[in-house]
Design a protein around this motif. Structure first.
Motif, PDB file in Angstrom:
ATOM      1  N   GLN A  73       0.840  -1.192   0.000  1.00 48.34           N
ATOM      2  CA  GLN A  73       0.000   0.000   0.000  1.00 48.34           C
ATOM      3  C   GLN A  73       0.879   1.247   0.000  1.00 48.34           C
ATOM      4  O   GLN A  73       1.901   1.288   0.671  1.00 48.34           O
ATOM      5  CB  GLN A  73      -0.907   0.017   1.235  1.00 48.34           C
ATOM      6  CG  GLN A  73      -1.925  -1.110   1.263  1.00 48.34           C
ATOM      7  CD  GLN A  73      -2.981  -0.931   0.204  1.00 48.34           C
ATOM      8  OE1 GLN A  73      -3.681   0.070   0.181  1.00 48.34           O
ATOM      9  NE2 GLN A  73      -3.094  -1.892  -0.685  1.00 48.34           N
ATOM     10  N   LEU A  74       0.463   2.256  -0.758  1.00 44.13           N
ATOM     11  CA  LEU A  74       1.199   3.510  -0.799  1.00 44.13           C
ATOM     12  C   LEU A  74       0.931   4.304   0.476  1.00 44.13           C
ATOM     13  O   LEU A  74      -0.182   4.291   0.998  1.00 44.13           O
ATOM     14  CB  LEU A  74       0.767   4.343  -2.006  1.00 44.13           C
ATOM     15  CG  LEU A  74       0.991   3.731  -3.391  1.00 44.13           C
ATOM     16  CD1 LEU A  74       0.516   4.713  -4.462  1.00 44.13           C
ATOM     17  CD2 LEU A  74       2.428   3.378  -3.616  1.00 44.13           C
ATOM     18  N   ASN A  75       1.962   4.998   0.971  1.00 42.51           N
ATOM     19  CA  ASN A  75       1.761   5.846   2.143  1.00 42.51           C
ATOM     20  C   ASN A  75       1.169   7.187   1.704  1.00 42.51           C
ATOM     21  O   ASN A  75       0.995   7.440   0.511  1.00 42.51           O
ATOM     22  CB  ASN A  75       3.069   6.014   2.933  1.00 42.51           C
ATOM     23  CG  ASN A  75       4.147   6.715   2.141  1.00 42.51           C
ATOM     24  OD1 ASN A  75       3.881   7.602   1.332  1.00 42.51           O
ATOM     25  ND2 ASN A  75       5.389   6.322   2.367  1.00 42.51           N
TER      26      ASN A  75
ATOM     27  N   GLU B 179       3.145   9.274  -0.868  1.00 36.62           N
ATOM     28  CA  GLU B 179       3.150   8.622  -2.175  1.00 36.62           C
ATOM     29  C   GLU B 179       1.791   8.773  -2.866  1.00 36.62           C
ATOM     30  O   GLU B 179       1.724   8.939  -4.086  1.00 36.62           O
ATOM     31  CB  GLU B 179       3.502   7.138  -2.037  1.00 36.62           C
ATOM     32  CG  GLU B 179       4.943   6.887  -1.635  1.00 36.62           C
ATOM     33  CD  GLU B 179       5.224   5.437  -1.291  1.00 36.62           C
ATOM     34  OE1 GLU B 179       6.360   4.990  -1.572  1.00 36.62           O
ATOM     35  OE2 GLU B 179       4.335   4.754  -0.746  1.00 36.62           O
TER      36      GLU B 179
ATOM     37  N   TYR C 180      -2.694   2.072 -10.051  1.00 40.19           N
ATOM     38  CA  TYR C 180      -2.475   1.764  -8.634  1.00 40.19           C
ATOM     39  C   TYR C 180      -3.525   0.840  -8.026  1.00 40.19           C
ATOM     40  O   TYR C 180      -3.746   0.881  -6.819  1.00 40.19           O
ATOM     41  CB  TYR C 180      -2.423   3.060  -7.824  1.00 40.19           C
ATOM     42  CG  TYR C 180      -1.300   3.979  -8.255  1.00 40.19           C
ATOM     43  CD1 TYR C 180       0.016   3.691  -7.933  1.00 40.19           C
ATOM     44  CD2 TYR C 180      -1.562   5.122  -8.992  1.00 40.19           C
ATOM     45  CE1 TYR C 180       1.044   4.522  -8.328  1.00 40.19           C
ATOM     46  CE2 TYR C 180      -0.539   5.968  -9.397  1.00 40.19           C
ATOM     47  CZ  TYR C 180       0.757   5.663  -9.060  1.00 40.19           C
ATOM     48  OH  TYR C 180       1.779   6.486  -9.457  1.00 40.19           O
TER      49      TYR C 180
ATOM     50  N   GLN D 161      -3.136  -0.833  -4.532  1.00 41.78           N
ATOM     51  CA  GLN D 161      -2.132  -0.112  -3.754  1.00 41.78           C
ATOM     52  C   GLN D 161      -2.707   1.102  -3.043  1.00 41.78           C
ATOM     53  O   GLN D 161      -2.052   1.674  -2.186  1.00 41.78           O
ATOM     54  CB  GLN D 161      -0.983   0.349  -4.669  1.00 41.78           C
ATOM     55  CG  GLN D 161      -0.214  -0.794  -5.271  1.00 41.78           C
ATOM     56  CD  GLN D 161       0.861  -0.298  -6.201  1.00 41.78           C
ATOM     57  OE1 GLN D 161       0.583   0.327  -7.209  1.00 41.78           O
ATOM     58  NE2 GLN D 161       2.097  -0.564  -5.848  1.00 41.78           N
ATOM     59  N   ILE D 162      -3.911   1.505  -3.444  1.00 41.59           N
ATOM     60  CA  ILE D 162      -4.535   2.706  -2.890  1.00 41.59           C
ATOM     61  C   ILE D 162      -5.963   2.370  -2.487  1.00 41.59           C
ATOM     62  O   ILE D 162      -6.655   1.645  -3.184  1.00 41.59           O
ATOM     63  CB  ILE D 162      -4.565   3.842  -3.942  1.00 41.59           C
ATOM     64  CG1 ILE D 162      -3.155   4.312  -4.296  1.00 41.59           C
ATOM     65  CG2 ILE D 162      -5.388   5.010  -3.451  1.00 41.59           C
ATOM     66  CD1 ILE D 162      -3.126   5.392  -5.354  1.00 41.59           C
TER      67      ILE D 162
END
Length: 159
Positions: free
Chosen positions: A100-102, A105, A136, A139-140
């Motif tokens: 997962q993106l922070n 990001e 993404y 990831q999001i």
């Protein structure tokens, strides 16, 4: 290695290791993938080899979301044993999801998507979200990203 193969490899390893709870979760994942295969075949949308990796990521994302909601409900109901079981299933499912993106990001990804699509107003939000989903997926959390995209597009004064 595609997602389906990864799940099947993990399933076989869990059988060898006699890891009952892990095996149970992997079987649930496999069943969900097969259900999607059958549904796709019935509607004529299925690919030759079954569902795509993007579809599998979508399935895993939904399974994770369902288990998080269940764990929260179990905690509120005082059933900590069942909440813990849901968290164990989440851990197994998340092994197959991309990182997962922070927050920073995510902000950078939103900025790139806005620039790439040439979005200038809230009417372009669909284009931006489409670009983010294409790049993404998994990831999001798009439920949280939508309001951020809207805020970013509204700050340009076109709301």
């Amino acid at each position: 290695m595609d997602m389906r193969t990864q799940v099947n490899t993990a399933l076989k390893q869990a059988m060898k290791d006699k890891a009952a709870s892990r095996l149970s979760t992997l079987r649930l994942i496999n069943a969900a993938i097969k259900d999607k295969d059958i549904a796709a075949r019935g509607s004529g949308d299925g690919e030759e080899g079954g569902v795509s990796d993007a579809d599998v990521l979508d399935i895993l994302g939904r399974m994770t979301k369902q288990r998080k909601e269940s764990a929260r409900a179990y905690e509120e109901g005082g059933r900590l044993d069942l909440a813990e079981r849901e968290r164990e299933e989440i851990a197994v499912i998340e092994e197959f999801l991309p990182r997962q993106l922070n927050e920073s990001e995510v902000e950078v990804a939103i900025g790139k998507a806005i620039n790439e699509t040439g979005a200038s107003s809230i009417r372009d939000m669909g284009k931006v979200m489409g670009a983010l989903k294409a790049r993404y997926t998994g990831q999001i959390d798009f439920g949280k990203v939508g309001p951020k995209v809207k805020d970013r597009l509204c700050t340009s004064g076109n709301c």
